[in-house]
Enzyme design. Structure first.
Site, PDB file in Angstrom:
ATOM      1  CB  SER A 150      -0.883   0.012   1.255  1.00 51.90           C
ATOM      2  OG  SER A 150      -1.491   1.286   1.382  1.00 51.90           O
ATOM      3  CE1 TYR A 163      -4.203  -2.938   4.564  1.00 52.39           C
ATOM      4  CE2 TYR A 163      -3.762  -0.585   4.503  1.00 52.39           C
ATOM      5  CZ  TYR A 163      -4.042  -1.765   3.851  1.00 52.39           C
ATOM      6  OH  TYR A 163      -4.146  -1.775   2.484  1.00 52.39           O
ATOM      7  CE  LYS A 167      -1.915  -4.515   2.523  1.00 54.83           C
ATOM      8  NZ  LYS A 167      -2.044  -5.605   1.534  1.00 54.83           N
TER       9      LYS A 167
HETATM   10  N1  LIG Z   1      -8.653  -0.053  -1.646  1.00 48.26           N
HETATM   11  C1  LIG Z   1      -7.597   0.666  -1.315  1.00 48.26           C
HETATM   12  O1  LIG Z   1      -7.674   1.876  -1.125  1.00 48.26           O
HETATM   13  C2  LIG Z   1      -6.249   0.010  -1.170  1.00 48.26           C
HETATM   14  C3  LIG Z   1      -5.111   0.827  -1.073  1.00 48.26           C
HETATM   15  C4  LIG Z   1      -3.863   0.225  -0.934  1.00 48.26           C
HETATM   16  C5  LIG Z   1      -3.769  -1.156  -0.914  1.00 48.26           C
HETATM   17  N2  LIG Z   1      -4.895  -1.917  -1.000  1.00 48.26           N
HETATM   18  C6  LIG Z   1      -4.741  -3.363  -0.967  1.00 48.26           C
HETATM   19  O2  LIG Z   1      -5.319  -3.919  -2.133  1.00 48.26           O
HETATM   20  C7  LIG Z   1      -5.871  -5.193  -1.820  1.00 48.26           C
HETATM   21  C8  LIG Z   1      -7.351  -5.215  -2.178  1.00 48.26           C
HETATM   22  O3  LIG Z   1      -8.004  -4.137  -1.530  1.00 48.26           O
HETATM   23  P1  LIG Z   1      -9.598  -4.018  -1.501  1.00 48.26           P
HETATM   24  O4  LIG Z   1      -9.923  -2.584  -1.365  1.00 48.26           O
HETATM   25  O5  LIG Z   1     -10.194  -4.810  -2.603  1.00 48.26           O
HETATM   26  O6  LIG Z   1      -9.886  -4.728  -0.105  1.00 48.26           O
HETATM   27  P2  LIG Z   1     -11.208  -5.457   0.379  1.00 48.26           P
HETATM   28  O7  LIG Z   1     -11.182  -5.400   1.869  1.00 48.26           O
HETATM   29  O8  LIG Z   1     -12.386  -4.916  -0.331  1.00 48.26           O
HETATM   30  O9  LIG Z   1     -11.016  -6.938  -0.129  1.00 48.26           O
HETATM   31  C9  LIG Z   1     -10.161  -7.824   0.516  1.00 48.26           C
HETATM   32  C10 LIG Z   1     -10.536  -9.203   0.067  1.00 48.26           C
HETATM   33  O10 LIG Z   1      -9.748 -10.134   0.810  1.00 48.26           O
HETATM   34  C11 LIG Z   1     -10.611 -11.133   1.329  1.00 48.26           C
HETATM   35  N3  LIG Z   1     -10.029 -11.671   2.558  1.00 48.26           N
HETATM   36  C12 LIG Z   1      -9.976 -11.092   3.781  1.00 48.26           C
HETATM   37  N4  LIG Z   1      -9.405 -11.934   4.653  1.00 48.26           N
HETATM   38  C13 LIG Z   1      -9.060 -13.041   3.958  1.00 48.26           C
HETATM   39  C14 LIG Z   1      -8.437 -14.260   4.313  1.00 48.26           C
HETATM   40  N5  LIG Z   1      -8.041 -14.510   5.578  1.00 48.26           N
HETATM   41  N6  LIG Z   1      -8.240 -15.185   3.353  1.00 48.26           N
HETATM   42  C15 LIG Z   1      -8.650 -14.961   2.078  1.00 48.26           C
HETATM   43  N7  LIG Z   1      -9.278 -13.845   1.687  1.00 48.26           N
HETATM   44  C16 LIG Z   1      -9.465 -12.890   2.623  1.00 48.26           C
HETATM   45  C17 LIG Z   1     -11.939 -10.429   1.569  1.00 48.26           C
HETATM   46  O11 LIG Z   1     -13.031 -11.344   1.669  1.00 48.26           O
HETATM   47  C18 LIG Z   1     -12.023  -9.534   0.345  1.00 48.26           C
HETATM   48  O12 LIG Z   1     -12.579 -10.219  -0.763  1.00 48.26           O
HETATM   49  C19 LIG Z   1      -5.602  -5.415  -0.340  1.00 48.26           C
HETATM   50  O13 LIG Z   1      -4.383  -6.097  -0.183  1.00 48.26           O
HETATM   51  C20 LIG Z   1      -5.471  -4.014   0.187  1.00 48.26           C
HETATM   52  O14 LIG Z   1      -4.740  -3.982   1.378  1.00 48.26           O
HETATM   53  C21 LIG Z   1      -6.125  -1.373  -1.138  1.00 48.26           C
END
Ligand SMILES: NC(=O)c1ccc[n+]([C@@H]2O[C@H](COP(=O)([O-])OP(=O)(O)OC[C@H]3O[C@@H](n4cnc5c(N)ncnc54)[C@H](O)[C@@H]3O)[C@@H](O)[C@H]2O)c1
Length: 257
Positions: A150, A163, A167
């Site tokens: 992230s 978190y 990351k």
């Molecule tokens: N959305 C953002 O702003 C953002 C920014 C930086 C990084 N990220 C990273 O991008 C990735 C996706 O983000 P997002 O916004 O889609 O997040 P989200 O929370 O919407 O989705 C996360 C997914 O992971 C699944 N999950 C959670 N725990 C799990 C486990 N123990 N085993 C398997 N699956 C599991 C959830 O069911 C969900 O489908 C993540 O790694 C997040 O940290 C997101």
């Protein structure tokens, strides 16, 4: 002229953890559209199967599997299901994470169990997935691993300290693992997305918080899941075969590290 093999994902077996919802769901659809055979592995098995059904109904190839990345037996079962369906594993996208469900609050208020759970999913999950997948990539003589970190790490964004810390760990993991598996023909790289309007972010953030997210970005607009696809695909293609241990920031030009 035949397709350029450096950018060809046709027939590649691609595991996307957290592929049932949010950005992972978009990766699953886009890899399938590029001709890959996709496994959407998510703790929300219904969501993973829904994504798979949607992709299959549009003529793509996708298997939805219930998987808890923090549980070794669950990860082993997901890898076995992938091999059973597609016979090989070419790409692992470590995208699953605990984020949107975490309250934004001072680190002084984070319960110890919540800290442990975040580390268990966001870091141990990477370890368990890589430990299960790499022996198969090694036997194939090649493989591509993409770890989702992230841009919070560059900015030091507060109020989800566990978190952000997890990351940052993803980047150290990526660098050290790249050294361990490079001679096996496996690349390991990371991507740092900026704040992205995934479904969960939109529902878990206030209007003011959302509005502030376009500020300071060179591109002058909010980030959408589709903005990440090109970079993740590049790191999954042969085109990036001499690049490993690296972290690419994709945030519309906010943090320029
Ligand atoms: N959305 C953002 O702003 C953002 C920014 C930086 C990084 N990220 C990273 O991008 C990735 C996706 O983000 P997002 O916004 O889609 O997040 P989200 O929370 O919407 O989705 C996360 C997914 O992971 C699944 N999950 C959670 N725990 C799990 C486990 N123990 N085993 C398997 N699956 C599991 C959830 O069911 C969900 O489908 C993540 O790694 C997040 O940290 C997101």
């Amino acid at each position: 002229m035949p397709p350029n093999p450096r950018f060809d994902l046709t027939g590649q077996s691609v595991i996307i953890t957290g592929g049932g919802k949010g950005i992972g769901k978009v990766y699953a659809r886009e890899f399938a559209r590029a001709g890959a055979r996709v496994v959407a592995a998510d703790i929300d098995g219904d969501a993973a199967r829904d994504v798979a059904a949607e992709i299959v109904s549009e003529g793509g190839t996708c298997l939805g599997v219930t998987t808890d990345v923090s549980d070794a037996a669950s990860v082993e079962a997901m890898v076995a299901a992938t091999l059973g369906a597609f016979g090989r594993i070419d790409v692992l996208i470590n995208n699953a994470s605990l984020m949107s469900t975490l309250p934004r609050r001072s680190f002084l208020e984070i319960p110890e169990e919540e800290w442990d759970r975040v580390m268990s999913v966001n870091l141990k999950g990477l370890f368990l997935c890589c430990r299960s997948v790499v022996p198969h990539m090694r036997d194939q003589g090649r493989g591509k691993i993409v770890n989702i970190s992230s841009s919070r790490v560059w900015e030091g964004v507060p109020n989800r300290l566990h978190y952000t810390t997890s990351k940052a760990g993803v980047i150290g993991f990526t660098r050290a693992m790249a050294h361990e598996v490079g001679a096996m023909g496996i690349t390991v790289n990371a991507v740092t997305p900026g704040y992205t309007l995934s479904e969960s972010q939109v529902t878990s953030s206030t209007g003011n918080y959302l509005a502030a997210q376009a500020e300071g970005r060179a591109m002058g607009r909010p980030q959408h899941p589709e903005d990440l696809v090109g970079t993740v695909m590049f790191l999954s293609c042969p085109a990036s075969d001499y690049m490993t241990g690296q972290t690419i920031n994709v945030d519309g030009g906010k943090a320029m590290h």
